[in-house]
Design an enzyme around this catalytic site. Sequence first.
Site, mmCIF file in Angstrom:
data_model
loop_
_atom_site.group_PDB
_atom_site.id
_atom_site.type_symbol
_atom_site.label_atom_id
_atom_site.label_comp_id
_atom_site.label_asym_id
_atom_site.label_seq_id
_atom_site.Cartn_x
_atom_site.Cartn_y
_atom_site.Cartn_z
ATOM 1 N N GLU A 1 0.951 -1.056 -0.078
ATOM 2 C CA GLU A 1 -0.198 -0.165 -0.005
ATOM 3 C C GLU A 1 0.928 1.401 0.010
ATOM 4 O OE1 GLU A 1 -3.294 -0.052 2.798
ATOM 5 O OE2 GLU A 1 -3.303 -2.222 2.819
ATOM 6 N N GLU B 1 -8.769 -6.367 -0.466
ATOM 7 C CA GLU B 1 -9.073 -5.854 0.817
ATOM 8 C C GLU B 1 -10.507 -5.414 0.193
ATOM 9 O OE1 GLU B 1 -7.062 -3.243 3.337
ATOM 10 O OE2 GLU B 1 -5.375 -4.227 3.271
#
Length: 891
Positions: A96, A165
């Site tokens: 990320e 996610e």
Amino acid sequence: MWPDLIRKAKEGGLDAVETYVFWNAHEPTRRQYDFSGSLDLIRFLKTIQDQGLYAILRIGPYTCAEWNYGGFPVWLHSMPRISLRTKNDVFMVENEYGNVMEPYGDDGKSYINWCAQMADSLDIGVPWIMCQQAAPPKPMLETCNGWYCDEYKPKDSNTPKMWTENWTGWFKSWGGPDPFRTAEDLAYSVARFFQKGGNLNQPKWGHLKRLHDVLHSIEYTLTNGEVKNEKLNNLVMATIYQTKEKSSCFLSNTNTKTDANVNFGGINYFVPAWSISILPDCREEAYNTAKVSAQTSLMVKKLNKAEDEPSSLKWTWRPELIESTSVQGRGDISVNKIVDQKDMANDASDYLWYMTSVDVAKDDPMLNGIVTLRVNDTGHVLHAFFNGEYIGSQWSKYSNNNVTYVFERNIKLSLGKNLISLLSVTVGFKNYGPMFDMVGAGITSPIELVLNKNVFKDLSSNKWTCKVGLNGISNKFFNTDCASKSSSRWISDPIPIYRNFTWYKTTFKAPLGNKPVVVDLLGLGKGMAWVNGHSLGRYWPSYIADKQLCKTETCDYRGRYSDSKCVSKCGEPTQRWYHVPRSFLKDGQNTLVLFEEFGGNPSNVQFQTVEIGSVCINTHEGKEVELSCQDRPISKIKFASFGSPQGVCGSFDKSESDSKVDALSILEKLTCCVGNGNVSGSFCNHYFLRMLAMIGWGEYGAAIDLDSIEVQMNKLFSKGVSTVHANITIDAFDDREEIDPFQFRFSSDLGFFTMSLTLPDLSLESPLTIYGRYQGSFPDNLRVLKGILGDLSSFTMDFKIQRAKDITLDSERHILVAKLSILTCNISRNKMLFWSLEGDPHKILDSEPPEMILLQRLSVGFIDLIATAENIPPGSQEPELPQNSIFTENG
């Protein structure tokens, strides 16, 4: 808990389990590693493997907002020439990074390239992913994180579309409400992702298990088919996946308010607003995201039946010894500046003391003036003491995501030395955003004395003495071994309440049974809790969620989700119940230890179990559903409706379109399941639902004549309360390879079943027929046939086999066998075993064994050709027996 949770993940239709690897947990101190107990990564991966699942290992090193300091060990912060999330020898592949890379400039680009090269050089044989990293260096694969990823497209067209996610809700913060995301919207996001060309991912249980089953059934078509879209009307789209073998279709309605009736392929479909229907064969709807047919269980908390709590909890206490810091100002290290709490405490404790002194002369204007102590703080909580006296506390508010605040209190300076002691408390370090590691924690400059509203003295460069941690935590008061060694220091009476910096201890018996255990900490302020030396974490039930954060309108699944949508429990503690894993508990005496930082009342603390209080389900035409209270009986039916009831589980109301039939009174007649404490819930639920299924299975008149529904249901329920055989098994079949369990069938008035020699329930008046094929010689005896009756008494029968050639067939038996033959639905030339059982099983024990007949199976039509054609129940007319086709013995 790992095996149970992973097993449930598999049962929910998941293919893979994704996990972070937390650097600060495995290397809390540099070069000191910990992979023991709950940190045993290899054992966790092998547990996943044991269930036949894949693992997605996100090794970081950064783990975003789910973990303290983003998963970095705080000792990194103090290492020379280290800049986090840039090119450093101590790092591995990033996670990320794309959404924060730009502020790092060229260093960020260089860093991400180095990460990719380093990871690829390890040659581990599986793909590497970089979450939220647009166009990552080859051969890294980019993925999407978020509430919705259907519009996401990888920059590289050769990269599969992956969703690492799917946010099933949002984080809860101290002082914040309970976030909630509906199952309808979550299912919509998943189905939409697949409709728009996504790969398999990992949402959650319940409603989504059915979605997983449907997606698995069309996996080949999704991954190999040609894709085309067809606009049906405004905001309604059909997506067709087509291979040479079959086609599968999605119908999506993205309108947030208006339901849609559309015609697709010559068939009419109803697609609710903000929903997606999946048609595995492009004709029949197998799933719709807004039609939730999964059981909703309302959980309740039950008191600990092992003892009479909370009155039975006998508390002892002891003070946290703070005199050395608050009164004497003694610490471990002295500096001439305010030091960041990360640097000083190194994450060894939430608590850090800052202490300094101020000398006041006779002619000092501060001696007789109004002086204010002003402290700037970037920590979460500050407790202040002046000359040994507690003067107040303050903590940050989270509504604006800014923990900086200013603490101010008036003080009265004395002639000579004055001691200022400040206790800074964190509940974790900042963990998100560019350069988040550079954001300060704890007390920060300036610290000032203000005289008559003007700054008179800046104490920032004073000599400051610091001390990490608290006495009780350093000496492990929470450890049962340490606690027993120092038991003489624990005081029995009187027990002080609302006293800050106080330790409490009690013993308790573990709640009976195996239900999950929680401890209710309502009445406490803020602190930490331990059970048998195991930390339950920080508690803060005195922090009440802002009432203005919740909206008055009903939670509507339609429309895009956000973290402020469908929130609840405003005006209540952010958290009051804490899970106590049963693995923490012992059979005998258990110990609970609390450190109360703010001051609270432990007298209402109690242990409880969590179990199902009530269940409900809302289903649709053609769907078979099941309700269960796990291992408990269903005691009462509170609401039942045939139509379109309004509301949510626990607060349903009938609507104007509901049927006039009193469904509740009909259900209450099923006394087997209601009000009978002697009947297990699982037994009753199974039989009850099989009875309901009969309405649509053969009782065709109900589909045309709605007025006949009540009559037919009453007929079914009358049979439902009769004696029942259930859980029937035949021990003799368990170890015989020549018996093909998947070719054996069982029939009764409930229908036809194929299963692994576990027989269906049947009412007393319903004959049971077993038939199937076998190889070789059939055994001379069936050792044991056993099961249970409706009153839960057991029955057992032993049978001696009679060969067909030894049985005399009379005319009545001819007719019986002919009827059974007609209903078997499948022609076969294999040897068949027919066994008919009817009557009272208690009497059968004393009677002659039932007769076995070998014959060739015959069939006409679907169950019953005439009944199908004439739309009448099967067996209501006499069948015409086929000629020369009955009673033929094979072999």
